[in-house]
Write a protein that holds these residues in place. Structure first.
Motif, PDB file in Angstrom:
ATOM      1  N   ILE A  64       3.453   7.062  -7.528  1.00 52.51           N
ATOM      2  CA  ILE A  64       3.051   8.140  -6.618  1.00 52.51           C
ATOM      3  C   ILE A  64       3.089   7.602  -5.199  1.00 52.51           C
ATOM      4  O   ILE A  64       2.543   6.533  -4.910  1.00 52.51           O
ATOM      5  N   TRP A  65       3.713   8.343  -4.300  1.00 54.93           N
ATOM      6  CA  TRP A  65       3.768   7.916  -2.907  1.00 54.93           C
ATOM      7  C   TRP A  65       3.717   9.135  -1.991  1.00 54.93           C
ATOM      8  O   TRP A  65       3.956  10.262  -2.418  1.00 54.93           O
ATOM      9  N   GLY A  66       3.357   8.886  -0.740  1.00 60.08           N
ATOM     10  CA  GLY A  66       3.254   9.960   0.226  1.00 60.08           C
ATOM     11  C   GLY A  66       2.464   9.519   1.445  1.00 60.08           C
ATOM     12  O   GLY A  66       2.172   8.330   1.611  1.00 60.08           O
ATOM     13  N   PRO A  67       2.090  10.452   2.300  1.00 61.85           N
ATOM     14  CA  PRO A  67       1.368  10.110   3.554  1.00 61.85           C
ATOM     15  C   PRO A  67      -0.107   9.827   3.289  1.00 61.85           C
ATOM     16  O   PRO A  67      -0.972  10.677   3.537  1.00 61.85           O
ATOM     17  N   TRP A  68      -0.403   8.635   2.807  1.00 63.06           N
ATOM     18  CA  TRP A  68      -1.785   8.277   2.490  1.00 63.06           C
ATOM     19  C   TRP A  68      -2.694   8.431   3.700  1.00 63.06           C
ATOM     20  O   TRP A  68      -3.875   8.788   3.583  1.00 63.06           O
ATOM     21  N   SER A  69      -2.146   8.204   4.901  1.00 64.29           N
ATOM     22  CA  SER A  69      -2.980   8.215   6.106  1.00 64.29           C
ATOM     23  C   SER A  69      -3.450   9.608   6.497  1.00 64.29           C
ATOM     24  O   SER A  69      -4.340   9.745   7.350  1.00 64.29           O
ATOM     25  N   MET A  70      -2.898  10.676   5.915  1.00 65.66           N
ATOM     26  CA  MET A  70      -3.343  12.021   6.255  1.00 65.66           C
ATOM     27  C   MET A  70      -4.739  12.318   5.695  1.00 65.66           C
ATOM     28  O   MET A  70      -5.386  13.286   6.101  1.00 65.66           O
ATOM     29  N   GLY A 105       0.769  -1.230   0.000  1.00 71.68           N
ATOM     30  CA  GLY A 105       0.000   0.000   0.000  1.00 71.68           C
ATOM     31  C   GLY A 105       0.798   1.277   0.000  1.00 71.68           C
ATOM     32  O   GLY A 105       0.225   2.366   0.097  1.00 71.68           O
ATOM     33  N   LYS A 106       2.115   1.205  -0.161  1.00 69.97           N
ATOM     34  CA  LYS A 106       2.941   2.418  -0.106  1.00 69.97           C
ATOM     35  C   LYS A 106       2.877   3.240  -1.381  1.00 69.97           C
ATOM     36  O   LYS A 106       2.975   4.466  -1.355  1.00 69.97           O
ATOM     37  N   VAL A 107       2.760   2.564  -2.527  1.00 71.63           N
ATOM     38  CA  VAL A 107       2.919   3.235  -3.809  1.00 71.63           C
ATOM     39  C   VAL A 107       1.706   2.977  -4.695  1.00 71.63           C
ATOM     40  O   VAL A 107       1.240   1.841  -4.813  1.00 71.63           O
ATOM     41  N   LEU A 108       1.211   4.043  -5.312  1.00 71.88           N
ATOM     42  CA  LEU A 108       0.196   3.928  -6.347  1.00 71.88           C
ATOM     43  C   LEU A 108       0.898   4.015  -7.697  1.00 71.88           C
ATOM     44  O   LEU A 108       1.538   5.025  -8.009  1.00 71.88           O
ATOM     45  N   PHE A 109       0.809   2.958  -8.482  1.00 74.66           N
ATOM     46  CA  PHE A 109       1.348   2.959  -9.834  1.00 74.66           C
ATOM     47  C   PHE A 109       0.197   3.185 -10.808  1.00 74.66           C
ATOM     48  O   PHE A 109      -0.900   2.648 -10.626  1.00 74.66           O
TER      49      PHE A 109
END
Length: 478
Positions: A469-475, A441-445
């Motif tokens: 694309i990656w980043g703080p999904w939990s925010m 779940g870290k990266v959206l391709f």
């Protein structure tokens, strides 16, 4: 490196793992229920209800990144603290000496057995004429010597807080118009041809089939057309991990929804029975207009006697017409397809009274039938236009790729409350497709399709490319 295989042990065990896989998709069902709520509110006049603070991610900001391999520069609008990479651009060299084909499209991400290392298998919807452009792969493994489509496989690893592209190679060659498809529970990708063109159009082989590509394959897979699964204008597939049944969508304005009952679950090359959905006690039911969200319709299935008809090239509806003659239902441009918690969800890209798209849920009940219901119909293009590929986010909501010609094409988030918001967009008109998350779940391709015709490497053409694309999904809600 330990790679997921499709050997006997995996094929035998996938049904045992099906219940776990289905449980992991409960959040997808919650999001679809949210769509039903949104549809009801839209009919009450709440068409413009947005998601607060853009899903919790705030204002989208512009940033630009460059592919170090080709120098191709890409600008995206993303939430604060998110980043992206562009890689595997069309015409870039691969490890096997081939160049990356045109027209990046459907895709799935597979685990390798090692933490933070994944494989992406990606379609190429190349639409050049026979012999034009650059034929894909090696002559020895090419299904059609004149064709430039197929799939490529990419190796990606997560290290030091970001994904790193390692290498790519041709994994299926000599097919054409490889649009979408779907992953299997046993670790392979089913790549679908969105055409029934063949020797009558100048090709060296007949087309319109599904091909299986093991994610573990280190080179080109043997190109075996799975003819029992039908010769028609394919789009996507979804596999029920409990039964091994494969559901298939057809991308035409007059489209059917199909299922394939394999003789040996997990081994599609052993043949089986193709069937088309029919609404019980209704003859040739038209789902495209006049539908009510949430209303369940009982379903039965009618056999397709000849899944590989001789006249399929001249008549792309040759398979559809067999089901239609037995009372089967008609849909409008079926595209995205995925399985979640005992149900199959399908996107009708042009369905609905406004023609902006529908989402349907089919829930099997035993072997003979089940129920289907409309879970969402877009009331206007501003809310959602032409939904295509669908993927589930780490937080249990959905991401939709729009197959639209509007400016600023977007991938949109969809919450469990039915609220839709833009996650990422770009200037231009090439569509987003193939959205898929890494297993952790870290990266959206996702892919930006680019040109589907032309000479590979022509600087005048917009190249297809893959974006991480990656980043703080939990925010936020995703």
């Amino acid at each position: 490196m330990a790679i997921t295989t499709i050997g006997g042990s995996n094929r035998r065990s996938f049904l045992r793992r099906g219940a776990t896989a289905a449980g992991a998709s409960l959040f997808a069902v919650a999001a679809m229920e949210g769509l039903s709520i949104r549809a009801a509110n839209a009919k009450d006049g709440e068409k413009d209800r947005g998601c607060p603070d853009n899903g919790g991610y705030g204002e989208l900001r512009e940033r630009t990144r460059t592919d170090p391999e080709t120098g191709f520069s890409q600008t995206l609008w993303l939430p604060e603290d998110f980043d992206f990479k562009v890689f595997a651009v069309a015409a870039s060299p691969m490890r096997d000496g081939n160049r990356t084909p045109l027209a990046h499209d459907g895709m799935a991400c597979f685990p390798t057995g090692r933490r933070g290392e994944w494989r992406l298998v990606r379609n190429h919807e190349e639409r050049n004429d026979p012999g034009a452009g650059v034929p894909a792969g090696s002559i020895a493994r090419r299904y059609d010597e004149l064709a430039g489509g197929g799939t490529t496989t990419m190796s990606v690893r997560w290290d030091r807080g970001q994904p790193h592209f390692t290498e790519a190679w041709q994994s299926l060659s000599g097919t054409i118009v490889n649009c979408a498809g779907g992953p299997t529970p046993w670790g392979s990708w089913l790549s679908c041809e969105e055409t029934t063109a063949g020797t009558g159009a100048g090709w060296a082989a007949e087309h319109g089939y599904v091909f299986e590509v093991p994610s573990a394959e280190e080179g080109e897979a043997v190109p075996v057309p799975l003819k029992a699964m039908g010769r028609f204008v394919h789009e996507a597939v979804a596999v029920d991990p409990r039964s091994g049944v494969v559901y298939e969508t057809e991308d035409q304005n007059t489209a059917g929804f199909y299922r394939f009952l394999p003789n040996v679950p997990g081994d599609l090359a052993e043949g089986g029975q193709l069937q088309m959905l029919k609404i019980a006690d209704e003859w040739n039911y038209d789902t495209r207009t006049g539908q009510r969200s949430g209303k369940g319709l009982y379903v039965e299935w009618v056999d397709i006697d000849d899944p590989d008809p001789a006249d399929a090239e001249e008549d792309p509806l040759a398979v559809f017409n067999q089901g239609w003659a037995r009372g089967a239902a008609v849909f409008g441009r079926l595209e995205g397809c995925f399985y979640g918690d005992g149900a199959v969800y399908i996107a009708s890209t042009s369905g609905g009274d406004e023609g902006e798209g529908q989402l349907w849920e089919y829930r099997p009940r035993g072997h003979k039938g089940g129920t289907i219901k409309l879970v969402f119909e877009s009331p206007d293009a501003a809310l959602l236009s032409y939904p295509d590929n669908i993927t589930v986010s780490p937080g249990g909501n959905l991401i939709l790729c729009e197959d639209t010609s509007r400016d600023l094409p977007a991938m949109r988030g969809l919450t469990r409350d039915g609220e839709i918001f833009p996650l990422v967009y770009h200037e231009g008109r090439t569509e987003w497709c193939g959205a898929t998350f890494s297993p952790d779940g870290k990266v959206l391709f996702a892919n930006m399709q680019g040109a589907t015709r032309g000479e590979l490497g022509d600087p005048a053409l917009e190249p297809g490319r893959t974006i991480a694309i990656w980043g703080p999904w939990s925010m936020g809600v995703l």
